[in-house]
Every structure is written in C-alpha cells, then in structure tokens.
Design an enzyme around this catalytic site. Sequence first.
Site, PDB file in Angstrom:
ATOM      1  N   LYS A  19      -9.286  41.499 -31.709  1.00 20.14           N
ATOM      2  CA  LYS A  19     -10.032  41.263 -30.461  1.00 20.14           C
ATOM      3  C   LYS A  19      -9.460  40.058 -29.714  1.00 20.14           C
ATOM      4  CE  LYS A  19     -14.622  39.744 -28.900  1.00 20.14           C
ATOM      5  NZ  LYS A  19     -14.965  40.830 -27.954  1.00 20.14           N
ATOM      6  N   ASN A 120     -21.590  55.064 -33.785  1.00 19.00           N
ATOM      7  CA  ASN A 120     -21.625  54.204 -32.602  1.00 19.00           C
ATOM      8  C   ASN A 120     -20.222  53.814 -32.165  1.00 19.00           C
ATOM      9  OD1 ASN A 120     -22.723  52.621 -30.539  1.00 19.00           O
ATOM     10  ND2 ASN A 120     -22.797  50.800 -31.815  1.00 19.00           N
ATOM     11  N   GLY A 442     -30.041  45.945 -17.115  1.00 21.07           N
ATOM     12  CA  GLY A 442     -30.724  44.890 -17.858  1.00 21.07           C
ATOM     13  C   GLY A 442     -29.956  43.607 -18.018  1.00 21.07           C
ATOM     14  N   GLU A 494     -31.304  38.659 -19.420  1.00 20.42           N
ATOM     15  CA  GLU A 494     -31.173  38.570 -20.880  1.00 20.42           C
ATOM     16  C   GLU A 494     -30.227  37.469 -21.379  1.00 20.42           C
ATOM     17  OE1 GLU A 494     -30.311  42.471 -22.440  1.00 20.42           O
ATOM     18  OE2 GLU A 494     -31.641  43.443 -21.014  1.00 20.42           O
ATOM     19  N   ARG A 525     -14.721  45.588 -28.001  1.00 25.35           N
ATOM     20  CA  ARG A 525     -16.163  45.378 -28.099  1.00 25.35           C
ATOM     21  C   ARG A 525     -16.598  45.596 -29.543  1.00 25.35           C
ATOM     22  NH1 ARG A 525     -21.104  43.274 -27.483  1.00 25.35           N
ATOM     23  NH2 ARG A 525     -22.759  44.788 -27.152  1.00 25.35           N
ATOM     24  N   TRP A 571     -28.330  51.710 -34.555  1.00 25.43           N
ATOM     25  CA  TRP A 571     -27.352  50.640 -34.398  1.00 25.43           C
ATOM     26  C   TRP A 571     -27.574  49.508 -35.396  1.00 25.43           C
ATOM     27  CZ3 TRP A 571     -26.599  50.189 -28.355  1.00 25.43           C
ATOM     28  CH2 TRP A 571     -25.995  51.364 -27.906  1.00 25.43           C
ATOM     29  N   CYS A 653     -26.577  56.490 -23.107  1.00 25.42           N
ATOM     30  CA  CYS A 653     -25.121  56.385 -23.037  1.00 25.42           C
ATOM     31  C   CYS A 653     -24.492  57.750 -22.793  1.00 25.42           C
ATOM     32  CB  CYS A 653     -24.569  55.792 -24.337  1.00 25.42           C
ATOM     33  SG  CYS A 653     -24.744  54.001 -24.457  1.00 25.42           S
ATOM     34  N   GLU A 675     -25.304  57.021 -18.218  1.00 23.74           N
ATOM     35  CA  GLU A 675     -23.904  56.752 -17.928  1.00 23.74           C
ATOM     36  C   GLU A 675     -23.290  58.051 -17.407  1.00 23.74           C
ATOM     37  OE1 GLU A 675     -21.958  53.555 -20.647  1.00 23.74           O
ATOM     38  OE2 GLU A 675     -23.098  54.885 -21.937  1.00 23.74           O
ATOM     39  N   HIS A 704     -17.723  49.490 -18.152  1.00 21.82           N
ATOM     40  CA  HIS A 704     -16.835  49.226 -19.282  1.00 21.82           C
ATOM     41  C   HIS A 704     -15.443  48.808 -18.817  1.00 21.82           C
ATOM     42  CE1 HIS A 704     -19.975  51.902 -20.929  1.00 21.82           C
ATOM     43  NE2 HIS A 704     -19.865  51.131 -21.979  1.00 21.82           N
TER      44      HIS A 704
END
Length: 765
Positions: A19, A120, A442, A494, A525, A571, A653, A675, A704
């Site tokens: 990452k 996921n 959100g 948030e 991610r 999740w 999603c 989405e 994304h």
Amino acid sequence: MVLSSVLGFPRIGANREVKKAVEAYWAGKISAEDLTKAAAEVKKASWSAVKAQGVDFIPSGEFSLYDHVLDHSAAFNVIPKRYVGLGLSPLDVYFAMGRGRQADGVDVPASEMKKWFDSNYHFVVPEFSEETDFKLNFNKAVEEFKEAKTAGFATRPVVLGPVSFLVLGKAAKGAQAGFQPISLLPKLLPVYKTLLADLKAAGADWVQVDEPVLVLDSAATLEKEFASAYAALAPVAPKILLTTYFSRLDSNLAFVSKLPVAGLHIDLARAPGQLQEVVDAVKTTDIVLSLGVVSGRNIWKTDFDAAIKLAKVAVDALGQDRVIIATSSSLLHTPVTLASEKKLTDEQKDWFSFATEKAAEVATIAAVVSNSQDAKVAAALEANKVSIAARRAFETNSDATVRNRVAAITPDQLERKSPFAERKEIQAKHLDLPKFPTTTIGSFPQTKEIRLARAKLGKGELSPEEYEDFIKKEVEIVVRFQERIGLDLLVHGEPERNDMVQYFGEQLHGFVFTQNAWVQSYGSRYVRPPIIVSDVSRPGPMTVKWSAYAQSITKKPMKGMLTGPVTILNWSFPRADVSRELQSKQLALALRDEVIDLEKAGINAIQVDEPAIREGLPLRRADWDAYLKWAVDSFKLATAGVTDQLQTHSHFCYSDFDDIFPSIQRLDADVISIEASKADMKLLNTFKHYGYSNQIGPGVYDIHSPRVPGAQEIKDRLKAMLDILPDSLLFVNPDCGLKTRGWKETEASLINLVEGAKWARENYA
C-alpha cells in the site's frame, strides 16, 4: 506421504508495504523501479514465511499491485480501447484501468469493479468483445516462478482459469447485442497454451489453475467449454491442479471428475458435506485430491481433530500419495500474521490463526495424516486440542438478556407503521426537500490531520476533551461546506470514525480488535475487520452525540449514519460456533435502539448502510431463501421502530440485483442509494423492470477514482437515469462515501453534482 499446500498468500506485506509503495508511486514520490523493488521484497518475504512453516506447495504468481484479475487482463491484452494510445507506460495503463486517471491531459474513468464471489474483496471486471485481441503482453506466472526460483524457492504457479476469466467478465460497450464473452474461448485457448507451455519449459512441475465459477449453478451450462479447454491445455501444461473454492461442486462434479487434470481442489471449510461424493467420483481416476480443510476466509484456529477426520476419509479411499492438505482458498482474505498483535490477551490470541499460522496448520495436519512420528508434530497436535477445548469452554458463556430478546422478536417489530406511499407524503412535508434532493453517502475525507489527532488520542498526547473539540471543528467544517455549495440533506462527515464497521464494533459488547490484522478490500484500500467473539449488545448510544451536534449547528436536515447489521456481520470475522442469523439479529437489535435514540434526539433521516447484503448471498441458489429471509428481517428489525416522519435510507455497493430484487423491495427503506456510475446504468433497468416503488439515488460519479467528473458528465448521467426512473423518486448523490478522497477533488465533484441537480430541476419541472 500426504503433502501440504497453500493456495495463495496475502500480498499486502506484513506492515502494509505494498500500500505504502503503490500510493507513493501514485503521488510521484518513488519510481516504477522502486515500486518493483518493494513488490519483490514482499513476494520474497511471503515465500519465505510459507516455506518456514514446512509447506510443500508454495504459491507464486498470485501477487498483485492492485488486483489479480486486472493483472490477468493486462497480461492477456484485454485492455479496453479507452486506455490505449494515451502515451502512458504499461504500468500506468494498468493503474488507470483500476482507478482511473485525470492528469497530464489524460482523463479516463476506472473500469467496473465487482465483489469476488461472496467476499469483501473487489476485482476489476474484464471487458470483452468480438474484437478482443488476446496475446501475452507478459507471462506473469513464468516471471514470478523464475523470480522465486532465483530467490531459492520452489513454487507452484497460480493462474486464473480460462473459463472463469471469461465468465467473470462482461461484454464491452462496443460488443454486438447478445455477445457472450465465453464465445471467445477458442480464441483465448492458444494464448493459455503458450503460457502453460512456457511454465513447463521453465521447470514448473504443477500449476494451480483457479476455476472458481465451478461452484456456481451457472457452471452446469459450461460442461462443453470446460471439456474443450482442458483437453487443449492438459497436453502442454505442467500437472494441472484444478482449483475450486467458496462452495461445493454439486452436480458439476459429474463432468469435472472426467476432465484431464492431475489434481482437483475442493473447499471443505465451506462445504465439508461434499467430501464423500467427490472421493467416490475420483476414486477410479488418477486425480490427486486437494482438501481445503484450513479456512482461507476466517481467523479461527483450525480444529485439527475435525480436519484430520475429514482427511482420513480421503486417505483411506485414495491413499496418501493422492491427497494434499490445503487451505480452503487463497489466504488473501486473512491477515498476514498473528505475531504482529501485541494487545490481544493470551486467551484471545490462542483462539486465532492468521495466514502464516494457517500455513503451519496445513503442514501439521498433513504430517499427522502421514503418520509422522516427529515429536514437534505431536506437540502441535496436543497444543491444538488444548486450545480448541479452551475456546469451546468460552463459547458456553452467553448473555441471557441478549438471547431472550432475540427469541422474543415478533413480526410486528419488522414493519413500519404505514406503507411507503403514506410515509413519503409525511416525510415530504416534514423534511421540505426540493425535487431531485442532493445528499452524500456519509463520510467526508479523512485528512492527515484527522488521522493524526486520532493517533495522538490513542497515545495519550491529546486529552478526550481536546479531541472532542477537534472533532467538533471538523464536523462544522463539513456542515458549512455542504451549506455553502447547496447540498440539501446533510451529513456530519464522520471524522470521529476510523472505519464504518470497526467504529461500531468498538462500542458494542462482543467484539475484539487487532492492531495490524489488515486485509485487502481493493487496490490500496485495506480494512481491519473486527472479530465477533461473543453475544453482541449495545451498552449505550454510539452516534447520537455527533449527529445531534451536527443538527444543532444547521437549519438544514441532518442524516444520521449507521452501518447495517448484515454488513457489520459480513465485514467482521464472525463467530463459527453460532449461526450468522443469530449474530445478525443481535446486531439488528443493538442498531434498533440506536435508530430510536437518534430520532428522539431530533434526527429526521437515518441511513443504515447495507453494502454487503448482496455480497453475503450464498453462491448456490438453493441456499438463497434462508439467507435472504434473515438478512432482510435483520435490516427491517433495525429500522422499523421509528415514526412515519423519519426517512430511512440505505446504501448498496456494486451488485447484481436481478435475482434478489424482491428482497430489495422488501427492505422497505424510504430511500436507497446504489453504486451505479461504472455499471453503465444496467442496474437501473432492473429497478425499472421490477417497478421499484420507493425513492432511489443511483451514484452519479465514481468515488473510487480520484478523477473529478465534469458538470456535463453528471447532467448526462441524470438524463440517462430519468429516461429509466420516475423523476419523483430520484435522489442525487455520489456512488459511495468520500472517506478515501482528498478535499480538493471532493469539493469540485460535489459542486458539479449540485449543478447537475439544479439543471434537472430546471429541465424536469
């Protein structure tokens, strides 16, 4: 002798090195050469970790900088025309396909993503047409096999199978009506033959060919395609291990057992009941059977006694030389190693097994089944018995209050007081939103400053009071920004939340958390799933303070934000000792209390996100009804305890909703957002076909990707939506939350979104 096998290993690095390197490359801070070096170090560390556990078959070729399916598309020249001729390097074309690109005069959106079966993990969907020109731009399997060999590791290469590659793809925009990607199989097979022949020439003895679509009902129609594919590939390839996972073969076994392959892998963690049928089917063949007895999807320590019992069924029938002990799937879906966890108690650590530990488990089980007399193997077997007994003893503890409350759920608790048509009128007067109301999903950008403040709080460098003041300022920044650009239904952004699941888990009883148990979701991610270890309950309000504060500083309506019960379950790493249904309903009751408290605090719109509800759908249709019943009931239980004037929202999603549309309707959310921006509006035709009656917000741009959609692009999307959906039902919103985006692109994108909504009001009055 029974051998051991790992089907794949996490490719993120023990400390998220991939990452960091990938994002540094995107930011222009390191070169492509530096990125390649960082990747090589992670691959070498992974091979070393698996070998150190005593595993016989070490995987190679499954590493990826972004997504293994995207790797396959790039290698096989399945590159959509929009990414060709842009003057980009092959590496930058690859990343543009995954995440889009808007720089240096190039403006191209990302390719569509979908969930990898019922996980996921997201994969980048290949696009095919009659004009697709298959060729090997590079042979990744051979390159990484040689790379491992040079580093001192004998590996078994991993390749996505030809039938699954085509079936998981979609018809490109320019394809003729009715075109099916599987029709390209005869064109594709010669390229596969070259790839596999090159692997054999490089010295590979076995090759793992993943055909996960074999566990789907639809594979029953592909018998001829599988037969022709493997008849062509087997003569030129190394010994082929045909690999399935995540579910059972069922009737597909009849033709799979006749394929000219050297080995077959089945998932016994997910589908142990298929073992005897598979053993019987391959008994008279020479096929080696690979048994996925160590789960590649959860983090619980394997019960060696149970796994050994399954393995002995196969060994007794086939002999030791025709059995391999393996992980059920790639360990991509599990964290790298338990050794990184310093804050779990000794009791908790003894429950778990991450990727490195699972590699040790397959080696130990294989040794036991091979009748090893090694004292270390005997000690590991005995230690496992003690660990499993301790966990089973812990599992006998339950919360009577929670269990009794679940048992007392009534049908009335699942229903709103009035039908949607009546609620819609009441909510319209109460919220006073304009036509084509604008909102977001959100979250707003989680800046470096927010992450730093959270870290300082954890280290004691910020007091709780100082942190609360900081979060209040961040909430006000988000609220004032939304007011300034003209959004209609606001959110608080948030800033206090680390993750949409972890945040709730930390405030509920029944969860434990890790420091470094990261798992890849897509690209760069990564998520750190909480672990459900006991009965779940809510000791007190979780979000009320921040939503109420945000509402107190604006006259516009504020939307409360919650993660739904099914998504929290899917999740997280769930318990293995009780049903998912029980866990979901415990979560639903906790969220029901939160929803009621939010309404009491003056919040008149609440979004309960369920992006994972489709993801959790079993892969076999025969199992759908039971899942959909408790999943939908859980959402309704969480949301139905409010008055008619409260507007409930939910978010989904990327999903194929065609087969489960009645269940989406039965959720009875007042507004759903989905989405849709990368799916070419195909989702909306499903909603039109079934006559969806509630309000809907299809995403007008892809969050994304870092690219900013132009105002005209959003207007064009709205026009396309309004050709399908009634204008009285349409909300205008992005595809998903904005947590991973930067403020600059967020501001520009949302300004264009508001402009698009104003245009729609002017033109569709």
